[in-house]
Scaffold this motif. Structure first.
Motif, PDB file in Angstrom:
ATOM      1  N   SER A  43       0.838  -1.205   0.000  1.00 11.79           N
ATOM      2  CA  SER A  43       0.000   0.000   0.000  1.00 11.79           C
ATOM      3  C   SER A  43       0.867   1.246   0.000  1.00 11.79           C
ATOM      4  N   LEU A  44       1.945   1.200   0.757  1.00  8.65           N
ATOM      5  CA  LEU A  44       2.881   2.321   0.783  1.00  8.65           C
ATOM      6  C   LEU A  44       3.549   2.494  -0.574  1.00  8.65           C
ATOM      7  N   ARG A  45       3.894   1.392  -1.222  1.00  7.76           N
ATOM      8  CA  ARG A  45       4.501   1.472  -2.546  1.00  7.76           C
ATOM      9  C   ARG A  45       3.584   2.251  -3.507  1.00  7.76           C
ATOM     10  N   TYR A  46       2.287   1.917  -3.478  1.00  8.96           N
ATOM     11  CA  TYR A  46       1.345   2.604  -4.361  1.00  8.96           C
ATOM     12  C   TYR A  46       1.283   4.088  -4.025  1.00  8.96           C
ATOM     13  N   LEU A  47       1.182   4.410  -2.747  1.00 10.88           N
ATOM     14  CA  LEU A  47       1.092   5.812  -2.321  1.00 10.88           C
ATOM     15  C   LEU A  47       2.300   6.603  -2.794  1.00 10.88           C
ATOM     16  N   CYS A  48       3.486   6.023  -2.652  1.00  8.99           N
ATOM     17  CA  CYS A  48       4.721   6.724  -3.008  1.00  8.99           C
ATOM     18  C   CYS A  48       4.951   6.782  -4.508  1.00  8.99           C
ATOM     19  N   LYS A  49       4.764   5.671  -5.186  1.00 12.67           N
ATOM     20  CA  LYS A  49       5.142   5.575  -6.598  1.00 12.67           C
ATOM     21  C   LYS A  49       4.042   6.009  -7.558  1.00 12.67           C
ATOM     22  N   ASN A  50       2.782   5.813  -7.179  1.00 11.46           N
ATOM     23  CA  ASN A  50       1.688   6.178  -8.075  1.00 11.46           C
ATOM     24  C   ASN A  50       1.119   7.563  -7.779  1.00 11.46           C
ATOM     25  N   ILE A  51       1.364   8.056  -6.568  1.00 10.97           N
ATOM     26  CA  ILE A  51       0.879   9.390  -6.204  1.00 10.97           C
ATOM     27  C   ILE A  51       2.043  10.323  -5.910  1.00 10.97           C
ATOM     28  N   GLY A  52       2.929   9.929  -5.002  1.00 12.83           N
ATOM     29  CA  GLY A  52       4.118  10.736  -4.733  1.00 12.83           C
ATOM     30  C   GLY A  52       3.891  11.800  -3.686  1.00 12.83           C
ATOM     31  N   GLN A  53       4.580  12.938  -3.835  1.00 11.82           N
ATOM     32  CA  GLN A  53       4.493  14.002  -2.822  1.00 11.82           C
ATOM     33  C   GLN A  53       3.044  14.448  -2.643  1.00 11.82           C
ATOM     34  N   ARG A  54       2.689  14.870  -1.416  1.00 11.04           N
ATOM     35  CA  ARG A  54       1.292  15.138  -1.092  1.00 11.04           C
ATOM     36  C   ARG A  54       1.158  16.383  -0.226  1.00 11.04           C
ATOM     37  N   ILE A  55       1.726  17.487  -0.661  1.00 10.21           N
ATOM     38  CA  ILE A  55       1.639  18.690   0.157  1.00 10.21           C
ATOM     39  C   ILE A  55       0.196  19.181   0.194  1.00 10.21           C
ATOM     40  N   SER A  56      -0.237  19.682   1.329  1.00  6.32           N
ATOM     41  CA  SER A  56      -1.633  20.079   1.535  1.00  6.32           C
ATOM     42  C   SER A  56      -2.113  21.042   0.456  1.00  6.32           C
ATOM     43  N   GLY A  57      -3.323  20.818  -0.022  1.00  7.60           N
ATOM     44  CA  GLY A  57      -3.915  21.682  -1.037  1.00  7.60           C
ATOM     45  C   GLY A  57      -3.585  21.297  -2.459  1.00  7.60           C
ATOM     46  N   SER A  58      -2.669  20.360  -2.641  1.00 10.94           N
ATOM     47  CA  SER A  58      -2.225  19.974  -3.987  1.00 10.94           C
ATOM     48  C   SER A  58      -3.151  18.930  -4.596  1.00 10.94           C
ATOM     49  N   ALA A  59      -3.028  18.777  -5.903  1.00  8.27           N
ATOM     50  CA  ALA A  59      -3.792  17.733  -6.593  1.00  8.27           C
ATOM     51  C   ALA A  59      -3.395  16.352  -6.088  1.00  8.27           C
ATOM     52  N   ASN A  60      -2.111  16.155  -5.783  1.00  6.41           N
ATOM     53  CA  ASN A  60      -1.669  14.857  -5.275  1.00  6.41           C
ATOM     54  C   ASN A  60      -2.235  14.556  -3.894  1.00  6.41           C
ATOM     55  N   ALA A  61      -2.404  15.576  -3.074  1.00  3.78           N
ATOM     56  CA  ALA A  61      -3.017  15.354  -1.760  1.00  3.78           C
ATOM     57  C   ALA A  61      -4.443  14.845  -1.923  1.00  3.78           C
ATOM     58  N   GLN A  62      -5.165  15.399  -2.884  1.00  4.50           N
ATOM     59  CA  GLN A  62      -6.532  14.930  -3.137  1.00  4.50           C
ATOM     60  C   GLN A  62      -6.525  13.501  -3.674  1.00  4.50           C
ATOM     61  N   LYS A  63      -5.588  13.169  -4.546  1.00  9.47           N
ATOM     62  CA  LYS A  63      -5.460  11.790  -5.039  1.00  9.47           C
ATOM     63  C   LYS A  63      -5.194  10.836  -3.879  1.00  9.47           C
ATOM     64  N   SER A 283       2.499  15.335   2.922  1.00  6.87           N
ATOM     65  CA  SER A 283       3.955  15.244   3.009  1.00  6.87           C
ATOM     66  C   SER A 283       4.549  16.503   2.395  1.00  6.87           C
ATOM     67  N   TRP A 284       5.823  16.708   2.618  1.00  4.16           N
ATOM     68  CA  TRP A 284       6.511  17.780   1.911  1.00  4.16           C
ATOM     69  C   TRP A 284       6.667  17.405   0.444  1.00  4.16           C
ATOM     70  N   ASP A 285       7.008  18.398  -0.346  1.00  4.63           N
ATOM     71  CA  ASP A 285       6.960  18.264  -1.796  1.00  4.63           C
ATOM     72  C   ASP A 285       8.299  17.913  -2.421  1.00  4.63           C
ATOM     73  N   LEU A 286       9.324  17.617  -1.624  1.00  9.29           N
ATOM     74  CA  LEU A 286      10.647  17.328  -2.173  1.00  9.29           C
ATOM     75  C   LEU A 286      10.800  15.872  -2.606  1.00  9.29           C
ATOM     76  N   ALA A 287       9.945  14.989  -2.064  1.00 11.73           N
ATOM     77  CA  ALA A 287      10.091  13.562  -2.374  1.00 11.73           C
ATOM     78  C   ALA A 287       8.741  12.870  -2.265  1.00 11.73           C
ATOM     79  N   GLU A 288       8.740  11.603  -1.855  1.00 12.55           N
ATOM     80  CA  GLU A 288       7.530  10.790  -1.838  1.00 12.55           C
ATOM     81  C   GLU A 288       6.855  10.724  -0.474  1.00 12.55           C
ATOM     82  N   GLY A 289       7.478  11.311   0.550  1.00 18.12           N
ATOM     83  CA  GLY A 289       6.879  11.247   1.873  1.00 18.12           C
ATOM     84  C   GLY A 289       6.733   9.826   2.366  1.00 18.12           C
ATOM     85  N   ALA A 290       7.761   9.018   2.181  1.00 15.20           N
ATOM     86  CA  ALA A 290       7.681   7.601   2.538  1.00 15.20           C
ATOM     87  C   ALA A 290       7.700   7.406   4.051  1.00 15.20           C
TER      88      ALA A 290
END
Length: 461
Positions: A43-63, A283-290
């Protein structure tokens, strides 16, 4: 009469032994399920590799919100729902650049804007550098020295602390408060030594305070190697001073709608009493927030999944919460505490996992007495010791559950404590990627939290 009394005493003495045997067997089942059939790593692999960084308010955070809700639903939890929360929407913009000017020589410096800070002018900022070790030093130097300078906060981690989170705590004020303090005395910018226990060229971002009533100045972190280089150059000669240049284009947009993601196993005896386990989804936007904090949210969901998989029916309702916006606002934790009070919920305990997915060591209990922690150790240390998660101490809990202290009377706040030695090599850097998470360590942590929650659910606190 004497025989009846003797039998009664024997029964009373045997009861704790029976409980201990049952507890031991259940905890073994928890670990077997987590280690053999664990789902948190994939599950973590999917979160990191298919979504990635998740800074609040971003499209990735919503994903990430949408994925997390579907994940909990796929596990068959009794309830899965979202809690609306308005969050800050800060964007980093173009890649930052920075240089040390040594006469005509330009030396590149690894740099990252601090979260919530402002942009430099379009052409960047160039100024003389004044190195300081503390906020008090800035105040003592005053406007006469600070005005027109770039203030360089260079207090390093205190390597004497065995638990590296304590070193982070003692060094962190310069990142969080430093720019606001320097601005009061006329600084044109701030650079901060990255909050890390190691020497490398990864700059560590992190939130800084923006004084709404004062002047905001641009602030960035530089790598620990770059900090040592700049400090050495400043000490070599007083004149001409080395100058520093940096450029960043970050901005703060209007607040955005986001969500906490919540899953529940409903209590069979006390459905309106809650035990919460959670981490933060952003997570912060520099990496995947693993490790920060993908491991935490996936371990939290795994706690409920494992208990359900072994056929355990909790007495109290157990919740997994994926909090939004821990990194630059704590809005998710504040909203959760607000809703808990508004709904008049009774919370027995809340556990936060936000120190990485490393080898589990134990738990810290916030604002409890020495007698309380002694009883916890007497009752449960022997049960947790075979799994090496038996360090039960007084200490901090976590930023997301901390607001509950004010709104939910009687709740016991608990922090999950994994081994801390590697965390601040990765924390808030481009290096926080899935490849740096160990599958077995991650699964052991989820099992350890499930074991503690089982004991709390069975026996209370």
């Amino acid at each position: 009469m004497k025989k009846t009394f003797t039998l009664l005493c024997a029964a009373m003495l045997a009861a704790p032994l029976v409980h201990a045997q049952q507890d031991s067997l259940t905890i073994r089942k928890i670990y077997d399920e987590a280690l053999v059939n664990g789902k948190s790593y994939e599950s973590l692999r999917y979160l990191c590799k298919n979504i990635g960084q998740r800074i609040s308010g971003s499209a990735n955070a919503q994903k990430a919100v949408e994925y997390s809700k579907k994940l909990m639903e796929s596990y068959g939890f009794d309830k899965v729902y979202l809690q609306e929360v308005m969050v800050p929407h800060w964007v980093r913009g173009e890649k930052e650049t920075a240089f040390i000017f040594d006469g005509k020589t330009r030396i590149p410096v690894p740099v990252a804007a601090l979260g919530m800070t402002v942009a430099t002018p379009k052409e960047g900022v160039t100024a003389d550098v004044i190195e300081v070790q503390s906020l008090k030093e800035v105040e003592s130097l005053g406007e006469k020295v600070i005005k027109g300078k770039i203030v360089f906060f260079n207090r390093a981690f205190d390597q004497r602390f065995i638990e590296t989170g304590r070193a982070y705590g003692t060094a962190g004020d310069q990142r969080f408060m430093g720019p606001a303090v320097a601005a009061k005395y006329g600084a044109v910018g701030v650079i901060v030594r990255s909050l890390s226990s190691t020497l490398d060229d990864f700059p560590h971002t992190g939130a800084t305070l923006v004084d709404k009533d004062g002047k905001s100045i641009p602030a960035a972190a530089i790598s620990t190697k770059a900090a040592n280089k700049l400090s050495a150059m400043l000490k070599m000669r007083k004149f001409p001073a080395a100058k520093f240049y940096f450029k960043q284009s970050c901005q703060l947009l209007p607040d955005a709608l986001s969500y906490n993601v919540v899953g529940e196993l409903t209590g069979t005896e006390h459905p309106n009493k809650f035990i919460t386990v959670g981490g933060h989804l952003d997570s912060w936007d520099l990496a995947e927030g693993a490790h920060d904090d993908g491991t935490g949210v996936m371990q939290s969901a795994e706690v409920l999944r494992v208990l359900k998989a072994i056929g355990y029916h909790p007495k109290n309702t157990i919740r997994a919460v994926f909090f939004m916006n821990e990194e630059n606002g704590d809005r998710g934790g504040l909203k959760y505490a607000e809703l808990a009070a508004q709904n008049k919920e009774e919370h027995i305990a809340a556990i936060e996992t936000d120190e990485g997915g490393f080898t589990p060591r134990g738990f810290s209990f916030s604002d409890v007495s020495k007698d309380f922690i002694a009883k916890v150790n007497t009752n449960w240390k022997a049960l947790l010791e075979p799994y090496e998660v038996d360090q039960l101490t007084i200490g901090g809990a976590g930023a997301d559950i901390e607001p509950m202290k004010k709104t939910v009377p009687g709740v016991v706040l608990i922090g999950f404590r994994p081994d801390s030695q590697r965390y601040f090599n990765i924390h808030h850097t481009p290096n926080d990627v899935f490849e740096n998470v160990n599958k077995r360590e991650l699964e052991l942590g989820g099992a350890g939290m499930a074991a503690l929650i089982y004991l709390i659910d069975q026996h209370g606190l």
